[in-house]
Design a protein around this motif. Structure first.
Motif, PDB file in Angstrom:
ATOM      1  N   VAL A 226      -6.128   1.368  -0.412  1.00  0.00           N
ATOM      2  CA  VAL A 226      -4.976   2.512  -0.106  1.00  0.00           C
ATOM      3  C   VAL A 226      -6.047   3.723   0.497  1.00  0.00           C
ATOM      4  CG1 VAL A 226      -3.627   4.023  -1.178  1.00  0.00           C
ATOM      5  CG2 VAL A 226      -3.723   1.785  -1.652  1.00  0.00           C
ATOM      6  N   ALA A 227      -7.026   4.227   0.042  1.00  0.00           N
ATOM      7  CA  ALA A 227      -7.635   5.247   0.403  1.00  0.00           C
ATOM      8  C   ALA A 227      -8.322   5.131   1.646  1.00  0.00           C
ATOM      9  CB  ALA A 227      -8.890   5.613  -0.652  1.00  0.00           C
ATOM     10  N   THR A 228      -8.902   3.878   2.009  1.00  0.00           N
ATOM     11  CA  THR A 228      -9.703   3.513   3.351  1.00  0.00           C
ATOM     12  C   THR A 228      -8.521   3.410   4.214  1.00  0.00           C
ATOM     13  OG1 THR A 228     -11.579   2.581   2.131  1.00  0.00           O
ATOM     14  CG2 THR A 228     -10.933   2.030   4.665  1.00  0.00           C
ATOM     15  N   GLY A 229      -7.636   2.768   4.093  1.00  0.00           N
ATOM     16  CA  GLY A 229      -6.366   2.171   5.126  1.00  0.00           C
ATOM     17  C   GLY A 229      -5.635   3.515   5.520  1.00  0.00           C
ATOM     18  N   GLY A 230      -5.318   4.284   4.388  1.00  0.00           N
ATOM     19  CA  GLY A 230      -4.526   5.806   4.482  1.00  0.00           C
ATOM     20  C   GLY A 230      -2.790   5.140   4.817  1.00  0.00           C
ATOM     21  N   ASN A 231      -2.452   6.011   5.835  1.00  0.00           N
ATOM     22  CA  ASN A 231      -0.815   5.555   5.949  1.00  0.00           C
ATOM     23  C   ASN A 231      -0.579   4.195   6.530  1.00  0.00           C
ATOM     24  OD1 ASN A 231      -0.361   8.080   4.803  1.00  0.00           O
ATOM     25  ND2 ASN A 231      -0.560   9.172   6.707  1.00  0.00           N
ATOM     26  N   ALA A 232      -1.904   3.959   7.070  1.00  0.00           N
ATOM     27  CA  ALA A 232      -1.560   2.410   7.933  1.00  0.00           C
ATOM     28  C   ALA A 232      -1.562   1.282   6.700  1.00  0.00           C
ATOM     29  CB  ALA A 232      -2.635   2.220   8.717  1.00  0.00           C
ATOM     30  N   THR A 233      -1.910   1.531   5.602  1.00  0.00           N
ATOM     31  CA  THR A 233      -1.965   0.591   4.429  1.00  0.00           C
ATOM     32  C   THR A 233      -0.568  -0.086   4.138  1.00  0.00           C
ATOM     33  OG1 THR A 233      -3.884   1.630   3.625  1.00  0.00           O
ATOM     34  CG2 THR A 233      -2.995  -0.160   2.218  1.00  0.00           C
ATOM     35  N   ARG A 234      -0.445  -1.358   3.775  1.00  0.00           N
ATOM     36  CA  ARG A 234       0.638  -2.058   3.415  1.00  0.00           C
ATOM     37  C   ARG A 234       0.114  -3.122   2.172  1.00  0.00           C
ATOM     38  NH1 ARG A 234       1.782   1.549   6.283  1.00  0.00           N
ATOM     39  NH2 ARG A 234       3.179   1.421   8.033  1.00  0.00           N
ATOM     40  N   ILE A 235       0.431  -2.666   1.094  1.00  0.00           N
ATOM     41  CA  ILE A 235       0.418  -3.661  -0.171  1.00  0.00           C
ATOM     42  C   ILE A 235       1.471  -4.686  -0.175  1.00  0.00           C
ATOM     43  CG2 ILE A 235      -0.274  -4.055  -2.432  1.00  0.00           C
ATOM     44  CD1 ILE A 235      -2.441  -2.460  -1.022  1.00  0.00           C
ATOM     45  N   ASN A 236       1.396  -5.642   0.322  1.00  0.00           N
ATOM     46  CA  ASN A 236       2.191  -6.718   0.508  1.00  0.00           C
ATOM     47  C   ASN A 236       2.596  -7.378  -0.901  1.00  0.00           C
ATOM     48  OD1 ASN A 236       2.599  -6.259   3.175  1.00  0.00           O
ATOM     49  ND2 ASN A 236       0.788  -7.561   3.454  1.00  0.00           N
ATOM     50  N   SER A 237       1.712  -7.789  -1.599  1.00  0.00           N
ATOM     51  CA  SER A 237       1.884  -8.541  -2.946  1.00  0.00           C
ATOM     52  C   SER A 237       0.563  -8.435  -3.640  1.00  0.00           C
ATOM     53  CB  SER A 237       2.148  -9.798  -2.592  1.00  0.00           C
ATOM     54  OG  SER A 237       1.192 -10.531  -2.050  1.00  0.00           O
ATOM     55  N   ILE A 238       0.804  -8.436  -5.110  1.00  0.00           N
ATOM     56  CA  ILE A 238      -0.089  -8.511  -6.023  1.00  0.00           C
ATOM     57  C   ILE A 238       0.209  -9.697  -7.039  1.00  0.00           C
ATOM     58  CG2 ILE A 238      -1.479  -7.243  -7.857  1.00  0.00           C
ATOM     59  CD1 ILE A 238      -0.674  -4.725  -6.497  1.00  0.00           C
ATOM     60  N   SER A 239      -0.719 -10.592  -7.257  1.00  0.00           N
ATOM     61  CA  SER A 239      -0.433 -11.665  -8.332  1.00  0.00           C
ATOM     62  C   SER A 239      -1.481 -12.133  -9.196  1.00  0.00           C
ATOM     63  CB  SER A 239       0.156 -12.935  -7.420  1.00  0.00           C
ATOM     64  OG  SER A 239      -0.846 -13.406  -6.660  1.00  0.00           O
TER      65      SER A 239
END
Length: 245
Positions: free
Chosen positions: A148-161
């Motif tokens: 999240v910190a590296t990607g900034g506003n370009a980050t999309r967390i699509n899924s966590i499993s």
């Protein structure tokens, strides 16, 4: 010998041969009927039961699917920005101790964006997605925070499993519980019917490895992300047919 007498003798011989053939056919049919039958007898008794078994285990692996997404005035600009940001994320994860073999690109997409009446292209949207497999759950929070910190506003967390990497022993235990459950049920039916439980005639099962349990990714993620693996259930169902004696 007169012709009439000769004809009578021939007729007698043919009659004897026909009778002998009929007797042989009847004996053959009797032998066939007295042999073992492939069809179950009318007095055969069976009981078919379905048993279920479940065991629980603690997940030891976390998989995160994360995307970097940029919208640019042209295709090259959008793709370059996306690729650069995703590469920075990958390098950061490797520095954190994540093995490169556990980072896999899952999508690289470029789509034109149209104006309101869909008559002309106004921009391009580029997306680059990776799956990150975290085998050390102690690093999971830091890894997600880094993405999240590296990607900034370009980050999309699509899924966590969460998942269990090796659930073979859990599967064996669940299968054993399912069979014991089926056997207990069959024994009860045998007792209720005044019979005894005989040999197993057939076994069929359904079930298998536990699928990963998805988690809903939060809308806003800080550097320290609270994560709890919880428990996962491995279940089996088995259908067994027993002979009743």
């Amino acid at each position: 010998m007169p012709i009439a007498a000769r004809a009578k003798t021939v007729r007698n011989m043919l009659t004897a041969l026909a009778a002998a053939a009929a007797t042989a056919a009847a004996l053959t049919a009797c032998d066939a009927q007295s042999g073992p039958s492939l069809e179950p007898g009318a007095d055969s008794r069976q009981v078919t039961v379905v048993g279920a078994g479940q065991v629980q285990g603690t997940p030891d692996t976390l998989t995160v699917n994360a995307s970097m997404e940029f919208v640019g005035p042209d295709a090259t600009a959008a793709m370059n920005q996306t690729n650069e940001r995703q590469q920075a994320v990958i390098d950061g994860l490797v520095e954190l101790g994540i093995d490169r073999k556990d980072i896999a690109t899952t999508a690289a997409d470029l789509q034109p964006q149209y104006n309101s009446d869909s008559t002309s292209i106004t921009a391009y949207r580029a997306t680059n997605s990776v799956n990150v497999t975290l085998r050390d759950l102690g690093r999971a929070s830091d890894a997600i925070g880094l993405i999240v910190a590296t990607g900034g506003n370009a980050t999309r967390i699509n899924s966590i499993s969460y998942s269990i990497e090796d659930d073979s022993q859990l599967v064996r235990d669940a299968r054993a519980r399912a069979f014991e459950d089926a056997k207990d049920r069959a024994a009860q039916y045998a007792e209720l019917s005044g019979l005894n439980l005989g040999k197993v005639i057939s076994i069929s099962e359904s079930g298998g490895p536990t699928p990963p349990v998805p988690m809903q990714a939060p809308r806003a993620m800080e550097a320290a992300v609270p994560l709890e693996p919880g428990q996962q259930t491995v279940g089996f169902s088995v259908t067994v047919i027993w002979e009743l004696t």
